[in-house]
Write an enzyme that holds these catalytic residues in place. Structure first.
Site, PDB file in Angstrom:
ATOM      1  N   HIS A 128      29.884  38.566  48.014  1.00 17.59           N
ATOM      2  CA  HIS A 128      30.521  37.946  46.843  1.00 17.59           C
ATOM      3  C   HIS A 128      30.192  36.454  46.888  1.00 17.59           C
ATOM      4  O   HIS A 128      29.992  35.888  47.969  1.00 17.59           O
ATOM      5  CB  HIS A 128      32.030  38.176  46.966  1.00 17.59           C
ATOM      6  CG  HIS A 128      32.869  37.731  45.823  1.00 17.59           C
ATOM      7  ND1 HIS A 128      33.247  36.420  45.649  1.00 17.59           N
ATOM      8  CD2 HIS A 128      33.433  38.416  44.802  1.00 17.59           C
ATOM      9  CE1 HIS A 128      34.017  36.328  44.572  1.00 17.59           C
ATOM     10  NE2 HIS A 128      34.149  37.516  44.038  1.00 17.59           N
ATOM     11  N   ASP A 205      34.722  38.957  55.462  1.00 16.65           N
ATOM     12  CA  ASP A 205      35.419  38.907  54.175  1.00 16.65           C
ATOM     13  C   ASP A 205      36.046  40.286  53.951  1.00 16.65           C
ATOM     14  O   ASP A 205      35.356  41.248  53.619  1.00 16.65           O
ATOM     15  CB  ASP A 205      34.412  38.560  53.071  1.00 16.65           C
ATOM     16  CG  ASP A 205      35.025  38.653  51.678  1.00 16.65           C
ATOM     17  OD1 ASP A 205      36.184  39.084  51.555  1.00 16.65           O
ATOM     18  OD2 ASP A 205      34.316  38.303  50.713  1.00 16.65           O
ATOM     19  N   GLN A 208      37.953  43.515  50.128  1.00 15.16           N
ATOM     20  CA  GLN A 208      37.895  44.877  49.564  1.00 15.16           C
ATOM     21  C   GLN A 208      38.175  45.942  50.604  1.00 15.16           C
ATOM     22  O   GLN A 208      38.075  47.133  50.304  1.00 15.16           O
ATOM     23  CB  GLN A 208      36.511  45.122  48.933  1.00 15.16           C
ATOM     24  CG  GLN A 208      36.161  44.181  47.810  1.00 15.16           C
ATOM     25  CD  GLN A 208      36.969  44.451  46.534  1.00 15.16           C
ATOM     26  OE1 GLN A 208      37.634  45.486  46.393  1.00 15.16           O
ATOM     27  NE2 GLN A 208      36.940  43.515  45.603  1.00 15.16           N
ATOM     28  N   LYS A 231      44.537  41.729  45.564  1.00 15.45           N
ATOM     29  CA  LYS A 231      43.863  43.040  45.583  1.00 15.45           C
ATOM     30  C   LYS A 231      44.639  44.011  46.465  1.00 15.45           C
ATOM     31  O   LYS A 231      44.336  45.195  46.513  1.00 15.45           O
ATOM     32  CB  LYS A 231      42.432  42.884  46.108  1.00 15.45           C
ATOM     33  CG  LYS A 231      41.557  41.996  45.212  1.00 15.45           C
ATOM     34  CD  LYS A 231      40.152  41.920  45.738  1.00 15.45           C
ATOM     35  CE  LYS A 231      39.396  40.709  45.244  1.00 15.45           C
ATOM     36  NZ  LYS A 231      39.005  40.757  43.850  1.00 15.45           N
ATOM     37  N   CYS A 369      30.573  38.703  40.340  1.00  9.53           N
ATOM     38  CA  CYS A 369      30.483  37.557  41.273  1.00  9.53           C
ATOM     39  C   CYS A 369      29.534  37.859  42.424  1.00  9.53           C
ATOM     40  O   CYS A 369      29.798  37.486  43.576  1.00  9.53           O
ATOM     41  CB  CYS A 369      31.858  37.155  41.806  1.00  9.53           C
ATOM     42  SG  CYS A 369      32.962  36.576  40.538  1.00  9.53           S
TER      43      CYS A 369
HETATM   44  N1  PLP Z   1      35.169  38.518  48.371  1.00 12.08           N
HETATM   45  C1  PLP Z   1      35.115  39.716  47.774  1.00 12.08           C
HETATM   46  C2  PLP Z   1      34.328  40.813  48.417  1.00 12.08           C
HETATM   47  C3  PLP Z   1      35.783  39.920  46.566  1.00 12.08           C
HETATM   48  O1  PLP Z   1      35.711  41.113  45.971  1.00 12.08           O
HETATM   49  C4  PLP Z   1      36.510  38.850  45.991  1.00 12.08           C
HETATM   50  C5  PLP Z   1      37.178  39.014  44.678  1.00 12.08           C
HETATM   51  O2  PLP Z   1      36.644  39.616  43.772  1.00 12.08           O
HETATM   52  C6  PLP Z   1      36.547  37.630  46.657  1.00 12.08           C
HETATM   53  C7  PLP Z   1      35.861  37.492  47.842  1.00 12.08           C
HETATM   54  C8  PLP Z   1      37.287  36.442  46.111  1.00 12.08           C
HETATM   55  O3  PLP Z   1      38.660  36.656  46.164  1.00 12.08           O
HETATM   56  P1  PLP Z   1      39.639  35.570  45.521  1.00 12.08           P
HETATM   57  O4  PLP Z   1      39.117  35.278  44.150  1.00 12.08           O
HETATM   58  O5  PLP Z   1      40.954  36.288  45.473  1.00 12.08           O
HETATM   59  O6  PLP Z   1      39.655  34.399  46.411  1.00 12.08           O
END
Ligand code: PLP
Length: 410
Positions: A128, A205, A208, A231, A369
């Site tokens: 992401h 990270d 998910q 999430k 993203c």
């Molecule tokens: N990393 C992953 C794999 C994600 O799916 C997301 C959100 O879509 C994020 C990071 C970013 O999360 P946040 O916008 O809640 O900081």
């Protein structure tokens, strides 16, 4: 194979998520955008409401009763996050606005003071933007290089490809536990064995992952773990960075202000120990009270039953989608969560998403993203249906029927 185990009452479970009862454009809502943000159980909504009705005050600043109650609730949330992810201590948990801030804290607080020109940071091709751009900012500033670990066409990580990138200049590896587009579950423990042997910090990270299965950061063997609360069935603006205490302790503060100091004078300021060092300013107290309630709710469920139900739904969805002529899945890893990204020949993903919305179905279209990942597959957009345990087989079947209908309209 039955979709839900007999002891899992899906109807009763759904009733605990009030929003699932609403209609959109005159149709019962089918919410298949869970990877974007998940819905909240009434217990979490009630906890936020109760906080504002009965406990609202700032944390750690005043000695009055309400402030002490607010502080206790806030610290309980930290302890619940620590227990959820198997942290050695609550002091290893920095409460953040989400994954994005968590990763930026590591980039600016851990790596920035240590990064030299010519050093390297390794991420995978399925990250992401939150696990790409913070490193690019640093590389540009320091003259360091971002290396990209390859993935296979089926959406699995090319592990030997990643390991081949590790070298004497590697200062950190950043890896998604689960891809938000592909749904692939990455072999984090295996990567961690190699990075630890090489003395390279591994940031995972987990955005998910936690919504789909339990995580134990110590068993994984990583060094930092970031996740986002919204999430995980909790309010927006909540999340956490877990780090091994010695690493957090060696990190520089990133955001300065109240609450992150021991003492301040114009001659010099002494910073607080972690985790407070990284929590400047007034936090999203009510949000974290909601996160604590969401965690309590989740841990009280039969999680293996939820997972089995969700996995069966994911397979039902894919099986149905395979029947569509001209379908192309982006991500077909064997180890995956219930996320399906795909394209239908002759139909733009966003057109399909707009028409599905008219049927009451929420899905995401676009690049999620993850621009570099979509570039890797040579596609401009996918349609993504991402499931949660509160979804039903009937919803999957209605989604498939609606997809067939709207495709015929294009
Ligand atoms: N990393 C992953 C794999 C994600 O799916 C997301 C959100 O879509 C994020 C990071 C970013 O999360 P946040 O916008 O809640 O900081």
């Amino acid at each position: 194979m039955p979709l839900a185990k007999p002891h899992m009452d899906l109807h009763a479970l759904r009733q605990q998520f009030p929003i699932l009862a609403r209609e959109v454009h005159g149709n019962p809502l089918i919410y298949f955008d869970n990877a974007n943000t998940a819905q909240k159980p009434a217990a979490a909504i009630a906890a936020v409401d109760d906080f504002y009705r009965r406990h609202n005050a700032n944390v750690a600043r005043a000695v009055h009763t309400l402030s002490e109650e607010a502080t206790t609730l806030y610290e309980e949330a930290r302890a619940k996050v620590a227990a959820l992810i198997g942290a050695a201590s609550a002091n290893e948990v920095v409460l953040t606005t989400g994954t994005t801030l968590a990763i930026n804290l590591v980039a600016q607080g851990w790596l920035r003071p240590r990064l030299q020109p010519g050093d390297e940071i390794v991420v995978s091709h399925m990250e992401h933007h939150a696990n790409i751009v913070p490193w690019q900012l640093l590389c540009a500033e320091r003259g360091a290089h971002l290396k990209v670990a390859p993935i296979h066409d089926d959406g699995t990580l090319d592990l030997p490809g990643l390991l081949a990138l590790l070298g004497p200049r590697t200062r950190l590896v950043g890896l998604a536990h689960v891809s938000n587009v592909l749904g692939s579950i990455n072999p984090v423990a295996e990567v961690a064995r190699h990075t630890r042997a090489a003395g390279i910090p591994l940031l995972v990270d987990g955005s998910q992952a936690l919504p789909h299965f339990p995580v134990d950061v110590q068993a994984l063997g990583c060094d930092f773990y970031a996740f986002t609360g919204h999430k995980l069935f909790a309010p927006t603006g909540t999340g956490a960075l877990w780090g091994r205490y010695e690493l957090l302790d060696a990190m520089s503060p990133v955001i300065g202000g109240g609450e992150m100091i021991e003492s301040v004078s114009f001659e010099g300021t002494i910073y607080a120990a972690p985790p407070r060092r990284f929590e400047a300013g007034t936090p999203n107290i009510a949000g974290f009270v909601g996160l604590a309630a969401a965690i309590d709710w989740l841990r009280a469920q039969d999680q293996p039953a939820l997972r089995a139900h969700e996995d069966a739904l994911g397979e039902r969805l894919r099986a149905g989608l395979r029947g569509f002529p001209g379908i192309r899945f982006i991500g077909e890893a064997a180890q995956r969560v219930s996320v399906a990204s795909f394209l239908l020949e002759g139909a733009h993903a966003t057109d399909l998403a707009v028409l599905l919305d008219l049927e009451g179905i929420a899905v995401r279209s676009g690049q999620h993203c993850a621009h570099p990942l979509l570039q890797r597959y040579g596609v401009g957009a996918t349609l993504r249906a991402s499931l949660a345990f509160y979804n039903t087989a009937d919803e999957v079947d209605r989604f498939l029927a609606a997809l067939e209908k709207v495709r015929g309209m294009l």
